[in-house]
Design a protein around this motif. Sequence first.
Motif: not given
Length: 122
Positions: A49, A83-84, A86, A114, A116
């Motif tokens: 993340a 992968a993501l 925030n 968030r 994705q």
Amino acid sequence: MLRRLDDNWRNGTNCFDLPGEKLLGLFSCHQLIGVGGLNQDPFMTNCRAGRVRHLYLGQCYRGMGLGTLLLQQIIQDAVIHFALINTHAPHAAYSFYERLGFQCLADQDISTHRLQLIAATK
């Protein structure tokens, strides 16, 4: 926010130097008019993340699409490592993030939004 960015850089707390991290500047006529950073998200250590940090554009440069340009570059760079991503946005910026595909996280205190990412390759 900018003072905290400067303090953290100078004292070594956050130099945007871990894998996948970066700090971007947006300039006009050799003057810094905006900044935006990408960090590994320290609140989600068990997954890949990223976290948008210190996204700021000078008041007189807002509404011109420059903040969008800056955030789009951060997203493009994030796809390579995460992968993501925030962020913890002020309420006034919610629609800005949502226009760029971020989903509101109503049930979290640490992150408000968030995104994705589709093609994380590492």
